[in-house]
Design a protein around this motif. Structure first.
Motif, PDB file in Angstrom:
ATOM      1  N   TYR A   1      39.340  42.949  39.524  1.00  0.00           N
ATOM      2  CA  TYR A   1      40.301  42.221  38.688  1.00  0.00           C
ATOM      3  C   TYR A   1      39.663  40.949  38.122  1.00  0.00           C
ATOM      4  N   ALA A   2      38.986  40.190  38.988  1.00  0.00           N
ATOM      5  CA  ALA A   2      38.377  38.923  38.564  1.00  0.00           C
ATOM      6  C   ALA A   2      37.286  39.184  37.537  1.00  0.00           C
ATOM      7  N   GLU A   3      36.485  40.221  37.761  1.00  0.00           N
ATOM      8  CA  GLU A   3      35.382  40.480  36.840  1.00  0.00           C
ATOM      9  C   GLU A   3      35.902  41.011  35.495  1.00  0.00           C
ATOM     10  N   GLU A   4      36.929  41.858  35.541  1.00  0.00           N
ATOM     11  CA  GLU A   4      37.525  42.353  34.284  1.00  0.00           C
ATOM     12  C   GLU A   4      38.091  41.209  33.452  1.00  0.00           C
ATOM     13  N   ASN A   5      38.678  40.238  34.135  1.00  0.00           N
ATOM     14  CA  ASN A   5      39.338  39.140  33.427  1.00  0.00           C
ATOM     15  C   ASN A   5      38.455  37.900  33.295  1.00  0.00           C
ATOM     16  N   ASP A   6      37.198  38.026  33.720  1.00  0.00           N
ATOM     17  CA  ASP A   6      36.230  36.935  33.596  1.00  0.00           C
ATOM     18  C   ASP A   6      36.713  35.656  34.298  1.00  0.00           C
ATOM     19  N   ILE A   7      37.213  35.824  35.505  1.00  0.00           N
ATOM     20  CA  ILE A   7      37.707  34.678  36.280  1.00  0.00           C
ATOM     21  C   ILE A   7      36.734  34.437  37.446  1.00  0.00           C
ATOM     22  N   PRO A   8      36.197  33.222  37.591  1.00  0.00           N
ATOM     23  CA  PRO A   8      35.326  32.944  38.740  1.00  0.00           C
ATOM     24  C   PRO A   8      36.096  33.200  40.038  1.00  0.00           C
ATOM     25  N   CYS A   9      35.438  33.834  40.997  1.00  0.00           N
ATOM     26  CA  CYS A   9      36.166  34.291  42.179  1.00  0.00           C
ATOM     27  C   CYS A   9      35.289  34.200  43.422  1.00  0.00           C
ATOM     28  N   TRP A  10      35.878  33.698  44.497  1.00  0.00           N
ATOM     29  CA  TRP A  10      35.202  33.669  45.797  1.00  0.00           C
ATOM     30  C   TRP A  10      35.973  34.555  46.776  1.00  0.00           C
ATOM     31  N   LEU A  11      35.223  35.359  47.529  1.00  0.00           N
ATOM     32  CA  LEU A  11      35.836  36.289  48.481  1.00  0.00           C
ATOM     33  C   LEU A  11      35.363  35.947  49.885  1.00  0.00           C
ATOM     34  N   SER A  12      36.280  35.967  50.845  1.00  0.00           N
ATOM     35  CA  SER A  12      35.885  35.805  52.248  1.00  0.00           C
ATOM     36  C   SER A  12      35.965  37.169  52.914  1.00  0.00           C
ATOM     37  N   LEU A  13      34.815  37.641  53.393  1.00  0.00           N
ATOM     38  CA  LEU A  13      34.739  38.999  53.944  1.00  0.00           C
ATOM     39  C   LEU A  13      35.094  39.018  55.423  1.00  0.00           C
TER      40      LEU A  13
END
Ligand code: FES
Length: 279
Positions: free
Chosen positions: A221-233
């Protein structure tokens, strides 16, 4: 700097079925923790040597540390029986945590450019969207508080539950809260992204924590909408300090030391830019 210490239990409560809130008094760990870090919690039973990683839900300058965890085996079941006055051995704070400063530095202008035409929104505040799923919800509380302190920042939280809700009061005080439940008993029926789409929630930056299928969907979703995103795994861990390689995830870049596409979730993470990891 990480330290190993005996923390004393201030209070423990079951806040939903199988979900426990544990307040500890620490000497140093709470004072040094940043949002998104975790602690390794040691069992009192020597036959269960491996510590359990538990994310930090709240950390106060006076040394109080709150862990909210799900009972998922013998180790966490043992922790759930701890009562006020007992002690618990913990190591932390561990991992990198969310880069709060970098997140607050992301400009809000793109918000206006991207959304003012569509929604009629002329509010220049930067929108930080926090997505927590299941036991990935607790770390969002400390993160929301830290981000809320940033000038001109609006914190929107979407918490995704299976059915029973928890921590909603604290989250609602730390940002604008929306809820998704798998069974539809509260909020949007579905997952956190279903709630984002249903409610038309826009974002300049996204931070997420939850199970892998959720993070995979958030990354897309973030990459499709070009939104910087941080994920905690959330990974299974053993040593918790970067030695055993039990927790590796696939990275885009080749690691300079091992020359493989791997990163250690416990040491290099658990928080990564969404573009940095393969899920
Ligand atoms: Fe051992 Fe991460 S848990 S390297």
């Amino acid at each position: 700097m990480k330290v190993r210490e005996y923390a004393s239990v201030i209070e423990q409560k079951e806040i939903a079925a199988g979900i426990f809130s544990l307040w500890l008094q620490t000497e140093q760990i709470a004072g040094e923790a940043v949002p998104g870090q975790f602690v390794s919690v040691y069992s009192g039973d020597a036959s269960r040597m491996l510590p359990r990683p538990i994310s930090i839900c709240e950390a106060e300058p006076d040394g109080r540390l709150r862990l909210v965890y799900r009972v998922a085996g013998h180790g966490t079941e043992e922790f759930s029986r701890l009562r006020a006055g007992e002690t618990l051995e913990i190591l932390g704070p561990l991992g990198n945590g969310y880069p709060v400063h970098d997140i607050l530095e992301i400009p809000a202008e793109r918000n206006l450019a991207q959304f003012s035409g569509k929604s009629g929104n002329d509010d220049p505040a930067k929108r930080v969207l926090l997505l927590g799923g299941g036991i990935g919800i607790p770390p969002m509380l400390q993160l929301a508080r830290a981000l809320q302190a940033g000038d001109g920042t609006k914190v929107q939280i979407v918490a995704g539950y299976r059915d029973e809700l928890f921590l909603t009061e604290g989250l609602a005080a730390a940002g604008k809260l929306s809820i998704a439940t798998e069974d539809g008993s509260a909020g949007t029926k579905g997952n956190v992204l279903d709630a984002v789409r249903e409610q038309g929630i826009a974002a300049d930056v996204i931070c997420a924590c939850g199970p892998k299928p959720m993070l995979r969907a958030v990354k897309a979703y973030a990459e499709e909408n070009d939104i910087p995103c941080w994920l905690s795994l959330e990974e299974r861990m053993a040593c918790g300090v970067g030695v055993c390689l039990a927790c590796v995830c696939q990275s885009k870049e080749v690691d300079g030391h091992s020359h493989v596409h791997n990163k250690r979730v416990c040491k290099d993470g658990p928080v990564f830019r969404s573009t940095e990891v393969e899920l």
